[in-house]
Design a protein around this motif. Structure first.
Motif, PDB file in Angstrom:
ATOM      1  N   PRO A 132      18.933  23.412  61.898  1.00  0.00           N
ATOM      2  CA  PRO A 132      18.875  24.594  62.765  1.00  0.00           C
ATOM      3  C   PRO A 132      19.488  25.828  62.102  1.00  0.00           C
ATOM      4  CG  PRO A 132      19.805  22.727  63.950  1.00  0.00           C
ATOM      5  CD  PRO A 132      19.658  22.298  62.547  1.00  0.00           C
ATOM      6  N   ASP A 133      20.580  25.640  61.337  1.00  0.00           N
ATOM      7  CA  ASP A 133      21.217  26.778  60.666  1.00  0.00           C
ATOM      8  C   ASP A 133      20.266  27.416  59.663  1.00  0.00           C
ATOM      9  OD1 ASP A 133      23.531  26.537  62.060  1.00  0.00           O
ATOM     10  OD2 ASP A 133      24.519  25.254  60.562  1.00  0.00           O
ATOM     11  N   GLN A 134      19.569  26.566  58.868  1.00  0.00           N
ATOM     12  CA  GLN A 134      18.652  27.094  57.865  1.00  0.00           C
ATOM     13  C   GLN A 134      17.507  27.852  58.533  1.00  0.00           C
ATOM     14  OE1 GLN A 134      20.175  24.204  57.692  1.00  0.00           O
ATOM     15  NE2 GLN A 134      20.141  23.281  55.646  1.00  0.00           N
ATOM     16  N   ALA A 135      17.011  27.283  59.661  1.00  0.00           N
ATOM     17  CA  ALA A 135      15.899  27.925  60.367  1.00  0.00           C
ATOM     18  C   ALA A 135      16.345  29.279  60.917  1.00  0.00           C
ATOM     19  CB  ALA A 135      15.418  27.018  61.506  1.00  0.00           C
ATOM     20  N   SER A 136      17.523  29.329  61.500  1.00  0.00           N
ATOM     21  CA  SER A 136      18.039  30.607  62.017  1.00  0.00           C
ATOM     22  C   SER A 136      18.228  31.614  60.891  1.00  0.00           C
ATOM     23  CB  SER A 136      19.374  30.384  62.724  1.00  0.00           C
ATOM     24  OG  SER A 136      19.243  29.405  63.702  1.00  0.00           O
ATOM     25  N   ALA A 137      18.694  31.113  59.754  1.00  0.00           N
ATOM     26  CA  ALA A 137      18.911  32.000  58.611  1.00  0.00           C
ATOM     27  C   ALA A 137      17.600  32.619  58.159  1.00  0.00           C
ATOM     28  CB  ALA A 137      19.534  31.207  57.459  1.00  0.00           C
TER      29      ALA A 137
ATOM     30  N   GLN B 192      14.963  33.006  59.923  1.00  0.00           N
ATOM     31  CA  GLN B 192      14.486  33.921  60.968  1.00  0.00           C
ATOM     32  C   GLN B 192      15.172  35.291  60.831  1.00  0.00           C
ATOM     33  OE1 GLN B 192      14.960  32.310  64.884  1.00  0.00           O
ATOM     34  NE2 GLN B 192      13.505  33.741  65.803  1.00  0.00           N
ATOM     35  N   LEU B 193      16.459  35.262  60.515  1.00  0.00           N
ATOM     36  CA  LEU B 193      17.199  36.524  60.322  1.00  0.00           C
ATOM     37  C   LEU B 193      16.601  37.345  59.179  1.00  0.00           C
ATOM     38  CD1 LEU B 193      21.022  35.632  60.559  1.00  0.00           C
ATOM     39  CD2 LEU B 193      19.769  37.232  61.996  1.00  0.00           C
ATOM     40  N   VAL B 194      16.272  36.625  58.104  1.00  0.00           N
ATOM     41  CA  VAL B 194      15.723  37.320  56.927  1.00  0.00           C
ATOM     42  C   VAL B 194      14.341  37.861  57.239  1.00  0.00           C
ATOM     43  CG1 VAL B 194      14.976  37.026  54.532  1.00  0.00           C
ATOM     44  CG2 VAL B 194      17.068  35.919  55.320  1.00  0.00           C
ATOM     45  N   LEU B 195      13.481  36.991  57.814  1.00  0.00           N
ATOM     46  CA  LEU B 195      12.081  37.372  58.037  1.00  0.00           C
ATOM     47  C   LEU B 195      11.946  38.441  59.119  1.00  0.00           C
ATOM     48  CD1 LEU B 195      10.435  33.831  57.748  1.00  0.00           C
ATOM     49  CD2 LEU B 195      10.497  35.658  56.041  1.00  0.00           C
ATOM     50  N   SER B 196      12.872  38.446  60.085  1.00  0.00           N
ATOM     51  CA  SER B 196      12.775  39.446  61.164  1.00  0.00           C
ATOM     52  C   SER B 196      13.365  40.792  60.739  1.00  0.00           C
ATOM     53  CB  SER B 196      13.499  38.943  62.410  1.00  0.00           C
ATOM     54  OG  SER B 196      14.891  38.852  62.138  1.00  0.00           O
ATOM     55  N   GLY B 197      13.901  40.844  59.516  1.00  0.00           N
ATOM     56  CA  GLY B 197      14.464  42.108  59.025  1.00  0.00           C
ATOM     57  C   GLY B 197      15.699  42.526  59.808  1.00  0.00           C
ATOM     58  N   ASP B 198      16.580  41.576  60.083  1.00  0.00           N
ATOM     59  CA  ASP B 198      17.798  41.838  60.862  1.00  0.00           C
ATOM     60  C   ASP B 198      18.559  43.044  60.305  1.00  0.00           C
ATOM     61  OD1 ASP B 198      19.866  40.798  62.847  1.00  0.00           O
ATOM     62  OD2 ASP B 198      21.035  40.960  60.981  1.00  0.00           O
ATOM     63  N   PRO B 199      18.765  44.100  61.118  1.00  0.00           N
ATOM     64  CA  PRO B 199      19.376  45.338  60.605  1.00  0.00           C
ATOM     65  C   PRO B 199      20.766  45.119  60.016  1.00  0.00           C
ATOM     66  CG  PRO B 199      18.571  45.631  62.852  1.00  0.00           C
ATOM     67  CD  PRO B 199      18.454  44.179  62.546  1.00  0.00           C
ATOM     68  N   ALA B 200      21.589  44.274  60.656  1.00  0.00           N
ATOM     69  CA  ALA B 200      22.953  44.059  60.154  1.00  0.00           C
ATOM     70  C   ALA B 200      22.907  43.395  58.782  1.00  0.00           C
ATOM     71  CB  ALA B 200      23.727  43.181  61.135  1.00  0.00           C
TER      72      ALA B 200
ATOM     73  N   LEU C 248      33.262  35.472  54.670  1.00  0.00           N
ATOM     74  CA  LEU C 248      33.811  35.671  56.007  1.00  0.00           C
ATOM     75  C   LEU C 248      33.058  34.850  57.057  1.00  0.00           C
ATOM     76  CD1 LEU C 248      35.795  37.330  57.818  1.00  0.00           C
ATOM     77  CD2 LEU C 248      33.888  38.913  58.180  1.00  0.00           C
ATOM     78  N   GLU C 249      31.713  34.967  57.033  1.00  0.00           N
ATOM     79  CA  GLU C 249      30.908  34.284  58.058  1.00  0.00           C
ATOM     80  C   GLU C 249      31.046  32.768  57.946  1.00  0.00           C
ATOM     81  OE1 GLU C 249      29.798  36.008  60.405  1.00  0.00           O
ATOM     82  OE2 GLU C 249      30.109  37.945  59.433  1.00  0.00           O
ATOM     83  N   THR C 250      31.195  32.270  56.712  1.00  0.00           N
ATOM     84  CA  THR C 250      31.386  30.824  56.547  1.00  0.00           C
ATOM     85  C   THR C 250      32.705  30.405  57.182  1.00  0.00           C
ATOM     86  OG1 THR C 250      30.150  30.900  54.484  1.00  0.00           O
ATOM     87  CG2 THR C 250      31.486  28.944  54.854  1.00  0.00           C
ATOM     88  N   SER C 251      33.754  31.209  56.970  1.00  0.00           N
ATOM     89  CA  SER C 251      35.064  30.853  57.538  1.00  0.00           C
ATOM     90  C   SER C 251      35.035  30.950  59.058  1.00  0.00           C
ATOM     91  CB  SER C 251      36.158  31.744  56.944  1.00  0.00           C
ATOM     92  OG  SER C 251      35.970  33.074  57.369  1.00  0.00           O
ATOM     93  N   LYS C 252      34.158  31.855  59.573  1.00  0.00           N
ATOM     94  CA  LYS C 252      34.048  31.983  61.037  1.00  0.00           C
ATOM     95  C   LYS C 252      33.126  30.928  61.640  1.00  0.00           C
ATOM     96  CE  LYS C 252      32.929  36.088  62.442  1.00  0.00           C
ATOM     97  NZ  LYS C 252      32.286  37.438  62.325  1.00  0.00           N
ATOM     98  N   GLY C 253      32.363  30.256  60.795  1.00  0.00           N
ATOM     99  CA  GLY C 253      31.427  29.259  61.284  1.00  0.00           C
ATOM    100  C   GLY C 253      30.062  29.826  61.631  1.00  0.00           C
ATOM    101  N   ASP C 254      29.799  31.105  61.287  1.00  0.00           N
ATOM    102  CA  ASP C 254      28.483  31.704  61.537  1.00  0.00           C
ATOM    103  C   ASP C 254      27.588  31.427  60.338  1.00  0.00           C
ATOM    104  OD1 ASP C 254      26.266  33.105  62.220  1.00  0.00           O
ATOM    105  OD2 ASP C 254      27.247  35.063  62.374  1.00  0.00           O
TER     106      ASP C 254
END
Lengths: 230, 240
Positions: free
Chosen positions: A2-7, A9-17, A190-196
């Motif tokens: 699920p993490d890889q799929a979400s990742a 999706q973030l890339v393909l959707s052009g996530d602004p952040a 940072l995100e790895t340490s936060k668990g995101d």
């Protein structure tokens, strides 16, 4: 999974952040490569083509500095730019400019040392011919840099790879401030340490893609150069 | 029309080159004047390449004097050299020639006409865009000749110009050398090949152990050698 799929999706959707972080990372690393090239290439050429007392020592130090630890560079730049430091009045600490300075210091020895070796090797090959053609010092440098251009581009890419992948220096002098000094590598940490993990993985995919694309372009250019220039 | 020759004669007067205690050239005196090609012959280590580099001005003698047209320290504006293993610049054939023409100070608007002329002279017309380093050995040698001729030299030095070439490539290089000589350019060539020296040269200089043993017109050198070393060398004996 699920993490890889979400990742993805973030890339393909052009996530602004995500893409704001990518843009800043590229801005910082490419600026550092330009600055380091402006310093490192002429310095490398100078050491390659001149003989002076202590030259061997300069080469040894230059080669050793290729292995500069990023955190040490970050600490040194931090001390320089902090309020109580000699350059504190410039107010650059925790800005992208400070990150560019740190990465420039980190990769200048890489570009200088590798370009010195490339230009010196070509100089040994060309020396007699250029002397016979009565080519002066400025013409020699221009000729060697031009004819070694494909190898020198690879040198610049080595510097870019080092800059894009390092985390220690930019996190110390940039502070990893969201939306201001957060780069791909500091965000991944940072995100790895936060668990995101999705954002961390997405940035990891983009970072890998950039490195592969840049190296593929360099390889392609080198091949084209060999085909047309020999 | 070539500019008046200002670098001939080249006079090497009692020239020595020492490497440590070893004399590569030993108080050698020789003069290269206008006229037919001169062949420097002699066994390995006799000093042919060093003499050519001295006369070209690429290295300075340890002692003795070299003058070009009666002057010392003349930059190689009208001298050119073809090395035994010429280095091709990492450019196309035409890129190599354009570079040599620019280095020789030929005006930009005259370069293309000279490129066409030089390529025709060395038989490389049609090779313009080929990477120079991918040419065969003979083709590279001819391109290096064209590059050397770019500065319209008064004297052209050749260091074993066909040492590593097959007979066909050797003939094509020798044809270019004859054409160059016919244009009034003084050719000085170092060679191991006595047949080549006979075919190309009007004058022979035999070197041995860094000294000029005998200098004579080609016909006389081979028919009536004056020294014991020359007699032995012509007869095919080893000069050690």
């Amino acid at each position: 999974m699920p993490d890889q799929a979400s990742a993805l999706q973030l890339v393909l959707s052009g996530d602004p952040a995500l893409f704001a972080i990518v843009r800043l990372s590229l801005l910082v690393s490419l600026s550092a490569v330009v600055c380091a090239a402006l310093i490192g290439l002429p310095f490398g050429a100078l050491v390659a083509l001149t003989r002076f007392p202590g030259r061997a020592g300069v080469i040894v130090v230059l080669n050793a500095l290729m292995g500069l630890p990023p955190v040490v560079v970050g600490l040194a730049v931090y001390l320089l730019l902090s309020r109580s430091g000699p350059l504190g009045s410039w107010g650059l600490l925790f800005t992208p400019a400070a990150m560019i300075v740190a990465q420039t210091i980190l990769i200048t020895p890489i570009i200088a040392a590798l370009s010195r070796q490339t230009i010196e090797d070509l100089w040994l090959e060309y020396r007699d011919e250029l002397a016979a053609m009565n080519v002066g010092p400025a013409g020699r440098i221009a000729t060697l840099v031009y004819d070694a251009r494909f190898s020198l581009i690879t040198t610049l890419l080595a510097g870019f790879g080092r800059a894009a992948a390092e985390v220690g220096a930019v996190i110390i002098v940039g502070g990893n401030i969201d939306g201001f000094t957060r780069t791909m590598t500091t965000a991944i940490a940072l995100e790895t340490s936060k668990g995101d993990l999705p954002l961390a993985l997405g940035l990891g995919f983009v970072l890998l893609a950039i490195v592969v694309a840049v190296n593929a372009a360099a390889w392609g250019m080198k091949r084209v150069g060999e085909q047309y220039a020999g | 029309m070539r500019a008046p020759d200002t670098e001939l004669p080249i006079v090497c007067d009692s020239v020595s080159v020492l490497v440590g205690k070893l004399a590569i050239l030993d108080r050698l005196s020789v003069t290269f004047g206008d006229g037919a090609p001169t062949a420097l012959i002699g066994p390995n280590g006799s000093g042919k390449t060093t003499l050519i580099r001295i006369a070209m001005g690429l290295i300075a003698p340890t002692s003795g004097r070299v003058t070009w047209g009666g002057r010392e320290a003349v930059p190689p504006l009208r001298r050119a050299i073809l090395f035994q293993r010429p280095v091709m610049l990492r450019r196309s054939v035409v890129g190599n020639l354009r570079y040599a023409l620019a280095a020789a100070g030929i005006a930009r608007d005259r370069r293309e006409a000279r490129v066409i002329e030089l390529l025709a002279l060395v038989g490389l017309a049609g090779f313009e865009d080929r990477p120079a380093r991918k040419l065969s050995g003979g083709e590279q040698q001819r391109l290096a000749l064209a590059r050397a001729l770019a500065r319209d030299p008064a004297v052209l030095f050749l260091d074993e110009p066909t040492a590593s070439l097959d007979p066909a490539a050797t003939k094509s290089v020798e044809d270019v050398i004859r054409a160059v000589s016919a244009r009034g350019i003084k050719v000085v060539t170092a060679t191991h090949d006595l047949g080549q020296a006979r075919r190309l040269a009007g004058e022979i200089v035999l070197l041995h152990r860094g000294r000029a043993i005998e200098t004579a017109p080609t016909e006389r050198f081979f028919m009536q050698p004056q020294t014991e070393e020359a007699r032995r060398f012509v007869a095919g004996d080893l000069l050690l």
